[in-house]
Design a protein around this motif. Sequence first.
Motif, short mmCIF file in Angstrom:
data_model
loop_
_atom_site.label_atom_id
_atom_site.label_comp_id
_atom_site.label_asym_id
_atom_site.label_seq_id
_atom_site.Cartn_x
_atom_site.Cartn_y
_atom_site.Cartn_z
N ALA A 18 0.84 -1.21 0.00
CA ALA A 18 0.00 0.00 0.00
C ALA A 18 0.87 1.25 0.00
CB ALA A 18 -0.92 0.00 1.21
N SER A 19 1.92 1.24 0.79
CA SER A 19 2.80 2.42 0.83
C SER A 19 3.43 2.68 -0.53
CB SER A 19 3.89 2.24 1.90
OG SER A 19 4.88 1.30 1.51
N ARG A 20 3.79 1.63 -1.23
CA ARG A 20 4.38 1.80 -2.56
C ARG A 20 3.35 2.28 -3.58
NH1 ARG A 20 8.13 -3.74 -2.40
NH2 ARG A 20 9.69 -2.89 -0.96
N LEU A 21 2.14 1.78 -3.47
CA LEU A 21 1.08 2.24 -4.37
C LEU A 21 0.71 3.69 -4.09
CD1 LEU A 21 -1.13 -0.97 -4.38
CD2 LEU A 21 0.02 0.01 -6.37
N PHE A 22 0.65 4.07 -2.81
CA PHE A 22 0.35 5.47 -2.48
C PHE A 22 1.43 6.39 -3.04
CE2 PHE A 22 -1.95 4.00 1.66
CZ PHE A 22 -3.08 3.69 0.91
N ALA A 23 2.69 5.94 -3.01
CA ALA A 23 3.78 6.76 -3.54
C ALA A 23 3.69 6.87 -5.06
CB ALA A 23 5.12 6.15 -3.15
N ALA A 24 3.30 5.79 -5.72
CA ALA A 24 3.26 5.78 -7.19
C ALA A 24 1.99 6.41 -7.76
CB ALA A 24 3.40 4.34 -7.69
N ARG A 25 0.86 6.17 -7.12
CA ARG A 25 -0.43 6.58 -7.68
C ARG A 25 -1.15 7.63 -6.86
NH1 ARG A 25 -3.18 0.68 -9.08
NH2 ARG A 25 -1.38 -0.25 -10.15
N GLY A 26 -0.68 7.85 -5.63
CA GLY A 26 -1.40 8.72 -4.71
C GLY A 26 -2.45 7.95 -3.94
N TYR A 27 -2.86 8.51 -2.82
CA TYR A 27 -3.86 7.84 -1.98
C TYR A 27 -5.17 7.68 -2.73
CZ TYR A 27 -7.20 7.21 1.85
OH TYR A 27 -8.20 6.75 2.67
N HIS A 28 -5.64 8.75 -3.34
CA HIS A 28 -6.93 8.70 -4.02
C HIS A 28 -6.89 7.83 -5.29
CE1 HIS A 28 -8.73 11.54 -1.30
NE2 HIS A 28 -7.79 12.44 -1.55
N GLY A 29 -5.70 7.65 -5.84
CA GLY A 29 -5.57 6.84 -7.04
C GLY A 29 -5.35 5.36 -6.77
N THR A 30 -5.38 4.98 -5.50
CA THR A 30 -5.17 3.58 -5.10
C THR A 30 -6.43 3.05 -4.43
OG1 THR A 30 -2.80 4.02 -4.72
CG2 THR A 30 -3.74 2.05 -3.71
N SER A 31 -6.82 1.85 -4.79
CA SER A 31 -7.98 1.20 -4.17
C SER A 31 -7.53 0.01 -3.34
CB SER A 31 -8.96 0.73 -5.24
OG SER A 31 -8.40 -0.33 -6.00
N THR A 32 -8.41 -0.46 -2.48
CA THR A 32 -8.09 -1.67 -1.72
C THR A 32 -7.96 -2.87 -2.66
OG1 THR A 32 -10.45 -1.98 -1.26
CG2 THR A 32 -9.11 -0.90 0.45
N ARG A 33 -8.66 -2.85 -3.78
CA ARG A 33 -8.48 -3.92 -4.77
C ARG A 33 -7.07 -3.90 -5.34
NH1 ARG A 33 -11.89 -7.16 -7.36
NH2 ARG A 33 -13.71 -5.96 -6.67
N ASP A 34 -6.53 -2.70 -5.59
CA ASP A 34 -5.16 -2.58 -6.07
C ASP A 34 -4.18 -3.18 -5.06
OD1 ASP A 34 -5.96 -1.19 -8.38
OD2 ASP A 34 -5.81 0.75 -7.36
N ILE A 35 -4.42 -2.90 -3.78
CA ILE A 35 -3.54 -3.42 -2.74
C ILE A 35 -3.64 -4.94 -2.67
CG2 ILE A 35 -3.05 -3.40 -0.25
CD1 ILE A 35 -4.25 -0.51 -0.26
N ALA A 36 -4.87 -5.45 -2.75
CA ALA A 36 -5.06 -6.90 -2.73
C ALA A 36 -4.35 -7.55 -3.92
CB ALA A 36 -6.55 -7.23 -2.76
N ASP A 37 -4.49 -6.96 -5.11
CA ASP A 37 -3.84 -7.51 -6.30
C ASP A 37 -2.32 -7.52 -6.14
OD1 ASP A 37 -6.29 -7.88 -7.52
OD2 ASP A 37 -6.17 -6.07 -8.75
N ALA A 38 -1.79 -6.48 -5.48
CA ALA A 38 -0.34 -6.36 -5.34
C ALA A 38 0.25 -7.47 -4.47
CB ALA A 38 0.03 -5.01 -4.76
N ILE A 39 -0.55 -7.98 -3.52
CA ILE A 39 -0.02 -9.04 -2.66
C ILE A 39 -0.60 -10.41 -3.01
CG2 ILE A 39 0.42 -7.43 -0.79
CD1 ILE A 39 -2.02 -8.55 0.66
N GLY A 40 -1.46 -10.45 -4.03
CA GLY A 40 -1.95 -11.72 -4.52
C GLY A 40 -3.05 -12.34 -3.70
N VAL A 41 -3.94 -11.50 -3.15
CA VAL A 41 -5.09 -12.01 -2.41
C VAL A 41 -6.36 -11.37 -2.96
CG1 VAL A 41 -3.75 -12.37 -0.30
CG2 VAL A 41 -4.97 -10.21 -0.62
N ARG A 42 -7.50 -11.89 -2.54
CA ARG A 42 -8.77 -11.29 -2.93
C ARG A 42 -9.05 -10.07 -2.04
NH1 ARG A 42 -13.38 -15.70 -3.20
NH2 ARG A 42 -14.43 -13.90 -4.14
N GLN A 43 -9.83 -9.13 -2.57
CA GLN A 43 -10.10 -7.89 -1.85
C GLN A 43 -10.68 -8.11 -0.45
OE1 GLN A 43 -12.87 -5.24 -3.79
NE2 GLN A 43 -11.92 -3.42 -2.90
N PRO A 44 -11.61 -9.08 -0.23
CA PRO A 44 -12.14 -9.27 1.13
C PRO A 44 -11.06 -9.59 2.16
CG PRO A 44 -13.55 -10.35 -0.47
CD PRO A 44 -12.33 -9.91 -1.22
N THR A 45 -9.94 -10.16 1.72
CA THR A 45 -8.85 -10.46 2.66
C THR A 45 -8.31 -9.18 3.28
OG1 THR A 45 -8.23 -12.43 1.39
CG2 THR A 45 -6.58 -11.55 2.89
#
Length: 224
Positions: A18-45
């Motif tokens: 999440a910290s890397r995505l916030f740096a690259a895309r900004g907070y508003h440009g990052t979703s929890t789905r993006d964070i889930a995809d980055a670590i290889g889990v489903r969004q509900p996780t």
Amino acid sequence: MAVRGPDGVTRQRALIEASRLFAARGYHGTSTRDIADAIGVRQPTIYRHFTSKAEILAKLLDADLLPALERIRSALVADASPAARLYAYLLVDVAAILRLPYDVRGLYNDDVLELPELAAQAAQRTEMHQLTIMLVEQGIASRELHPIDASFAQHAITGLLLEVVRERGASPSPVSEVRAREVADFVLRATLADPTRLPDLQQASANLVTQWHTSNDVTLPQLT
């Protein structure tokens, strides 16, 4: 591929990504789905670990701000001259920032810190700035530092820290101690009424850092 292992591992990986995505895309440009995809889990996780995206950012900010507040509070009351305490604070604070496992570049955004969910973190940052001003004012009152505008000095220190963060990039720095000493030396050379005292202050601050390391009242990185 889903991440295997204890929930704590998943939580930590979520914070790092999440910290890397916030740096690259900004907070508003990052979703929890993006964070889930980055670590290889489903969004509900993600929601098993965090109630919201704002809580993720709050945890990242707390990882930096709460230990930093401990350090500046300790520096204000330590048994040493104000200039030595300022040097020691800068030394350990810069090293700590450089050793954080998170990408700090996208965390300190004034627009994001105005969100109601991050009011506690915004207050922590304000307090840290105010206490830094107090430490500089102590140095001015003792005549160790030039009679400069303490608020300006605080802004200059913050600017140096932001440059350190930018230079560090996404991963912890292998030269954290070297850069920390360079920043502390730079600030004290610029503010000392008598710059020839710098070697003495370096020694005094080293003694202070050693005392802090033996105390349970302050969180410090290990310096050699």
